[in-house]
Design a protein around this motif. Sequence first.
Motif, short mmCIF file in Angstrom:
data_model
loop_
_atom_site.label_atom_id
_atom_site.label_comp_id
_atom_site.label_asym_id
_atom_site.label_seq_id
_atom_site.Cartn_x
_atom_site.Cartn_y
_atom_site.Cartn_z
N THR A 113 0.82 -1.22 0.00
CA THR A 113 0.00 0.00 0.00
C THR A 113 0.85 1.27 0.00
N MET A 114 1.97 1.26 0.72
CA MET A 114 2.83 2.44 0.75
C MET A 114 3.41 2.71 -0.63
N PHE A 115 3.88 1.66 -1.28
CA PHE A 115 4.41 1.81 -2.64
C PHE A 115 3.32 2.32 -3.58
N PHE A 116 2.16 1.71 -3.52
CA PHE A 116 1.05 2.07 -4.41
C PHE A 116 0.65 3.52 -4.22
N TYR A 117 0.53 3.94 -2.97
CA TYR A 117 0.05 5.30 -2.69
C TYR A 117 1.07 6.36 -3.11
N PHE A 118 2.32 6.20 -2.68
CA PHE A 118 3.32 7.25 -2.93
C PHE A 118 3.85 7.24 -4.36
N SER A 119 3.69 6.14 -5.07
CA SER A 119 4.14 6.10 -6.46
C SER A 119 3.15 6.78 -7.41
N GLU A 120 1.98 7.12 -6.89
CA GLU A 120 0.94 7.71 -7.74
C GLU A 120 1.33 9.08 -8.27
N ALA A 246 18.84 6.32 10.77
CA ALA A 246 17.98 6.24 9.58
C ALA A 246 17.26 4.89 9.50
N ILE A 247 17.97 3.82 9.82
CA ILE A 247 17.36 2.48 9.79
C ILE A 247 16.22 2.40 10.82
N LEU A 248 16.49 2.90 12.03
CA LEU A 248 15.47 2.86 13.09
C LEU A 248 14.27 3.71 12.72
N PHE A 249 14.53 4.93 12.25
CA PHE A 249 13.43 5.84 11.90
C PHE A 249 12.63 5.31 10.73
N GLY A 250 13.32 4.77 9.72
CA GLY A 250 12.63 4.21 8.57
C GLY A 250 11.75 3.04 8.96
N SER A 251 12.25 2.20 9.86
CA SER A 251 11.48 1.04 10.32
C SER A 251 10.23 1.48 11.08
N VAL A 252 10.38 2.49 11.94
CA VAL A 252 9.24 2.99 12.71
C VAL A 252 8.21 3.63 11.77
N GLY A 253 8.69 4.37 10.78
CA GLY A 253 7.78 4.99 9.82
C GLY A 253 6.96 3.96 9.07
N CYS A 254 7.60 2.89 8.61
CA CYS A 254 6.90 1.81 7.90
C CYS A 254 5.90 1.11 8.82
N LEU A 255 6.31 0.90 10.08
CA LEU A 255 5.44 0.22 11.04
C LEU A 255 4.17 1.03 11.30
N ILE A 256 4.34 2.35 11.53
CA ILE A 256 3.18 3.21 11.80
C ILE A 256 2.26 3.25 10.59
N TRP A 257 2.84 3.31 9.39
CA TRP A 257 2.03 3.31 8.17
C TRP A 257 1.17 2.05 8.08
N HIS A 258 1.80 0.90 8.22
CA HIS A 258 1.08 -0.37 8.06
C HIS A 258 0.05 -0.59 9.17
N LYS A 259 0.35 -0.14 10.38
CA LYS A 259 -0.63 -0.21 11.46
C LYS A 259 -1.82 0.69 11.15
N GLY A 260 -1.54 1.85 10.56
CA GLY A 260 -2.61 2.76 10.17
C GLY A 260 -3.49 2.18 9.07
N VAL A 261 -2.87 1.52 8.10
CA VAL A 261 -3.63 0.90 7.02
C VAL A 261 -4.52 -0.22 7.56
N GLU A 262 -3.99 -1.00 8.49
CA GLU A 262 -4.79 -2.06 9.11
C GLU A 262 -5.98 -1.47 9.85
N HIS A 263 -5.76 -0.36 10.54
CA HIS A 263 -6.84 0.31 11.26
C HIS A 263 -7.90 0.84 10.30
N TYR A 264 -7.43 1.42 9.17
CA TYR A 264 -8.33 2.00 8.20
C TYR A 264 -9.16 0.92 7.50
N SER A 265 -8.50 -0.16 7.06
CA SER A 265 -9.20 -1.21 6.33
C SER A 265 -10.22 -1.93 7.20
#
Length: 269
Positions: A113-120, A246-265
């Motif tokens: 979903t992150m790829f799909f949304y931001f690649s638009e 950067a690795i830690l922040f990137g991982s947290v960013g991806c985690l929050i995104w996917h948790k948000g998508v799960e909440h939304y769906s």
Amino acid sequence: MFGKFQKKLCFYCRLYKKIIIAYLKIRLGYRLDFLVGFFGMLIKSASGIITLSIIFSNVPQIEGWSYYHLLFMYGLSSLVLIPVETFFVNAWALHTHIIQGTFVKYCLKPINTMFFYFSEIVEIKSLLQLFISIPILIISGKKMGIDWSFPLIGAYILYFICGSIILISIYVMAASLGFWLMNSMSIINFAGQVINFSKYPISIYGTFLKAVFTYILPIGFVSYYPMMLMLGKISYGNVVQAIVTAILFGSVGCLIWHKGVEHYSGTGS
């Protein structure tokens, strides 16, 4: 395991190439918009440089930092913002998709979903910022006596990658809060204001904010620490700290995104 990952990576690279080509064909039909956007970036960059010039016309230094130090940091921060403004500009529209319910279309395809949304949306005109940032770095760096050796260039490339990941993660996290909040625009705007602090030496903000901008909202790796390394005031070990952050922040960013998508769906199901 590696073969499966490689196959998946190739799939997304081919898909992204097709998306960019399709988007460019659409944007070529609006060439005036491209030119307006380019001149808008010129005005924005010019206004930042003019502001610095006005400040230093009244004071010779700020906490020991000269005009060229801040000009150099301005060029560094502008350069690191390019990937954000080119490939992740859709973060500003996420709250609208969530409120209107149109985000559901990004959950229906069998792709990330992150790829799909931001690649638009890919703002190619933001790449023109390179022709503004690089001359600023060359001119101010020369005035500061920076010797662009190969180790220094290599270290900065790593800083650039890490700084971009950190800024992207900050915007992704701020936008992702829209999955739980009615309107996350105020948070995204706040994130933008915080990122603006990366244009100035974090040492001028005091011990507490320096710690915040190093460990909690690590925007210090965008321009301050790279400049300190180039001036010989810190060691190359700081690059390792930037990579880990950067690795830690990137991982947290991806985690929050996917948790948000799960909440939304799950909403309304």
